[in-house]
Design a protein around this motif. Sequence first.
Motif, PDB file in Angstrom:
ATOM      1  N   TRP A  15       0.826  -1.208   0.000  1.00  0.00           N
ATOM      2  CA  TRP A  15       0.000   0.000   0.000  1.00  0.00           C
ATOM      3  C   TRP A  15       0.857   1.253   0.000  1.00  0.00           C
ATOM      4  O   TRP A  15       0.495   2.265  -0.606  1.00  0.00           O
ATOM      5  N   ASN A  16       1.991   1.218   0.645  1.00  0.00           N
ATOM      6  CA  ASN A  16       2.888   2.373   0.591  1.00  0.00           C
ATOM      7  C   ASN A  16       3.440   2.581  -0.813  1.00  0.00           C
ATOM      8  O   ASN A  16       3.621   3.722  -1.258  1.00  0.00           O
ATOM      9  N   GLU A  17       3.683   1.485  -1.532  1.00  0.00           N
ATOM     10  CA  GLU A  17       4.122   1.606  -2.920  1.00  0.00           C
ATOM     11  C   GLU A  17       3.020   2.201  -3.791  1.00  0.00           C
ATOM     12  O   GLU A  17       3.291   2.986  -4.721  1.00  0.00           O
ATOM     13  N   PHE A  18       1.777   1.844  -3.512  1.00  0.00           N
ATOM     14  CA  PHE A  18       0.654   2.436  -4.238  1.00  0.00           C
ATOM     15  C   PHE A  18       0.588   3.940  -3.995  1.00  0.00           C
ATOM     16  O   PHE A  18       0.434   4.731  -4.929  1.00  0.00           O
ATOM     17  N   ARG A  19       0.734   4.347  -2.744  1.00  0.00           N
ATOM     18  CA  ARG A  19       0.698   5.779  -2.438  1.00  0.00           C
ATOM     19  C   ARG A  19       1.880   6.514  -3.082  1.00  0.00           C
ATOM     20  O   ARG A  19       1.730   7.648  -3.551  1.00  0.00           O
ATOM     21  N   ASP A  20       3.031   5.880  -3.103  1.00  0.00           N
ATOM     22  CA  ASP A  20       4.190   6.500  -3.750  1.00  0.00           C
ATOM     23  C   ASP A  20       3.945   6.677  -5.253  1.00  0.00           C
ATOM     24  O   ASP A  20       4.298   7.710  -5.838  1.00  0.00           O
ATOM     25  N   TRP A  22       1.042   6.949  -6.691  1.00  0.00           N
ATOM     26  CA  TRP A  22       0.040   8.009  -6.807  1.00  0.00           C
ATOM     27  C   TRP A  22       0.692   9.388  -6.702  1.00  0.00           C
ATOM     28  O   TRP A  22       0.358  10.303  -7.456  1.00  0.00           O
ATOM     29  N   SER A  23       1.628   9.527  -5.781  1.00  0.00           N
ATOM     30  CA  SER A  23       2.308  10.812  -5.597  1.00  0.00           C
ATOM     31  C   SER A  23       3.094  11.200  -6.840  1.00  0.00           C
ATOM     32  O   SER A  23       3.276  12.397  -7.114  1.00  0.00           O
ATOM     33  N   GLY A  24       3.553  10.214  -7.623  1.00  0.00           N
ATOM     34  CA  GLY A  24       4.312  10.496  -8.828  1.00  0.00           C
ATOM     35  C   GLY A  24       3.456  10.677 -10.059  1.00  0.00           C
ATOM     36  O   GLY A  24       3.988  10.916 -11.147  1.00  0.00           O
ATOM     37  N   LEU A  25       2.131  10.548  -9.917  1.00  0.00           N
ATOM     38  CA  LEU A  25       1.225  10.695 -11.056  1.00  0.00           C
ATOM     39  C   LEU A  25       0.853  12.150 -11.215  1.00  0.00           C
ATOM     40  O   LEU A  25       0.415  12.795 -10.263  1.00  0.00           O
ATOM     41  N   GLY A  26       1.013  12.680 -12.404  1.00  0.00           N
ATOM     42  CA  GLY A  26       0.644  14.075 -12.646  1.00  0.00           C
ATOM     43  C   GLY A  26      -0.373  14.174 -13.755  1.00  0.00           C
ATOM     44  O   GLY A  26      -0.531  13.259 -14.566  1.00  0.00           O
ATOM     45  N   ARG A  61       1.715   2.242 -13.518  1.00  0.00           N
ATOM     46  CA  ARG A  61       2.340   1.941 -12.228  1.00  0.00           C
ATOM     47  C   ARG A  61       1.367   2.140 -11.074  1.00  0.00           C
ATOM     48  O   ARG A  61       1.351   1.366 -10.123  1.00  0.00           O
ATOM     49  N   VAL A  62       0.556   3.189 -11.159  1.00  0.00           N
ATOM     50  CA  VAL A  62      -0.443   3.419 -10.108  1.00  0.00           C
ATOM     51  C   VAL A  62      -1.475   2.294 -10.105  1.00  0.00           C
ATOM     52  O   VAL A  62      -1.772   1.699  -9.065  1.00  0.00           O
ATOM     53  N   GLY A  63      -2.026   2.002 -11.290  1.00  0.00           N
ATOM     54  CA  GLY A  63      -3.052   0.968 -11.362  1.00  0.00           C
ATOM     55  C   GLY A  63      -2.555  -0.390 -10.936  1.00  0.00           C
ATOM     56  O   GLY A  63      -3.226  -1.116 -10.186  1.00  0.00           O
ATOM     57  N   GLN A  64      -1.367  -0.756 -11.381  1.00  0.00           N
ATOM     58  CA  GLN A  64      -0.856  -2.072 -11.038  1.00  0.00           C
ATOM     59  C   GLN A  64      -0.418  -2.156  -9.578  1.00  0.00           C
ATOM     60  O   GLN A  64      -0.493  -3.219  -8.966  1.00  0.00           O
ATOM     61  N   ALA A  65       0.014  -1.027  -9.004  1.00  0.00           N
ATOM     62  CA  ALA A  65       0.324  -1.028  -7.567  1.00  0.00           C
ATOM     63  C   ALA A  65      -0.949  -1.229  -6.751  1.00  0.00           C
ATOM     64  O   ALA A  65      -0.935  -1.925  -5.726  1.00  0.00           O
ATOM     65  N   LEU A  66      -2.048  -0.640  -7.204  1.00  0.00           N
ATOM     66  CA  LEU A  66      -3.340  -0.841  -6.527  1.00  0.00           C
ATOM     67  C   LEU A  66      -3.753  -2.302  -6.607  1.00  0.00           C
ATOM     68  O   LEU A  66      -4.146  -2.914  -5.595  1.00  0.00           O
ATOM     69  N   GLN A 232      -3.921  11.320   1.573  1.00  0.00           N
ATOM     70  CA  GLN A 232      -3.159  12.032   0.562  1.00  0.00           C
ATOM     71  C   GLN A 232      -4.031  13.040  -0.192  1.00  0.00           C
ATOM     72  O   GLN A 232      -3.594  14.138  -0.517  1.00  0.00           O
ATOM     73  N   ILE A 233      -5.270  12.644  -0.467  1.00  0.00           N
ATOM     74  CA  ILE A 233      -6.165  13.509  -1.234  1.00  0.00           C
ATOM     75  C   ILE A 233      -6.588  14.727  -0.420  1.00  0.00           C
ATOM     76  O   ILE A 233      -6.743  15.827  -0.939  1.00  0.00           O
ATOM     77  N   THR A 234      -6.784  14.543   0.892  1.00  0.00           N
ATOM     78  CA  THR A 234      -7.303  15.631   1.728  1.00  0.00           C
ATOM     79  C   THR A 234      -6.211  16.379   2.488  1.00  0.00           C
ATOM     80  O   THR A 234      -6.525  17.264   3.281  1.00  0.00           O
TER      81      THR A 234
END
Length: 292
Positions: A15-20, A22-26, A61-66, A232-234
């Motif tokens: 889950w931390n990899e998923f959040r990471d 997400w943070s790199g998605l622009g 990367r985001v989708g596959q991490a999820l 992260q969103i809020t």
Amino acid sequence: MGTSGAYGGSNSTAWNEFRDAWSGLGSSGDGDGTEGTDNSKPDQPSDTLFDPISPASNLDRVGQALIDALWRDDPSTRRNTVPPIPRPRTPGRRGAGAGGASGAGGTGGRSAGTGRSGSRSSRQVIGGASRGGATIGAAYALRNRDTQRLADYGLSLAEFDSLTPRARISKLVALMIGDDGHPDDRAIRRAATEQVKRIVATDGEPPTANEAIKGFVSAYIFQLGLVELKDQITSGTLDGNEALTRERMLRGWIDAKVRALDIDAGPALSANDLHQTAADLAQRAIRVLRAR
């Protein structure tokens, strides 16, 4: 409302990899965010399930991490097939409820193995999909005024006939999903409500069972991701428009991938079988997408 602490935490490496990721998605690309699309539209979802030649995009990367995090959360996603699941009934009813229903699974609570209610409970992705599929089945039965199928879920037409369309939708989802005792329950509720609205409230043709189940499963996976991204969103690190853009990108990625999967949910499929169909598709989606 993050899941850490209050709900036992989701601080695994996955889950931390998923959040990471997400943070790199622009919302704007840097050259590796395209998937064979026009460069003016970076990080767009593709209907292609596998593309081993092309490098993974930021969105991939985001989708596959999820998907990987959900696969690790629930051992049932790692089985070859989903075993037969008893049809979920309305949670929390004892004795002679609507349609003569007893409590779900005979316990007066939700069906065993279909949710997550305690801080130490593990996430049950496939069980949650089954609950959503049952809700969709009940929605078709309500639209068709099928008293027998409604009774199979522990429901009756008398509960809904005097209600407005909006109240009918709200009551059906509340009865079938149960209390919002955990963010995962709210994820099921939100994903199922999208399809129940389309089935119950539309004056025209409702979606086919195939469309409804695929729509639910993709929304359910997306909503589980949002549960883990809430902080992260809020947190204020993204403005509202950027957060919304990223959410749309992730939802589009999941929708595109799930649409590419075949399921046995033709028009003649019994409403009483949709809980199994949803569970089967959720498990298959996670196993197939993770195998990229």
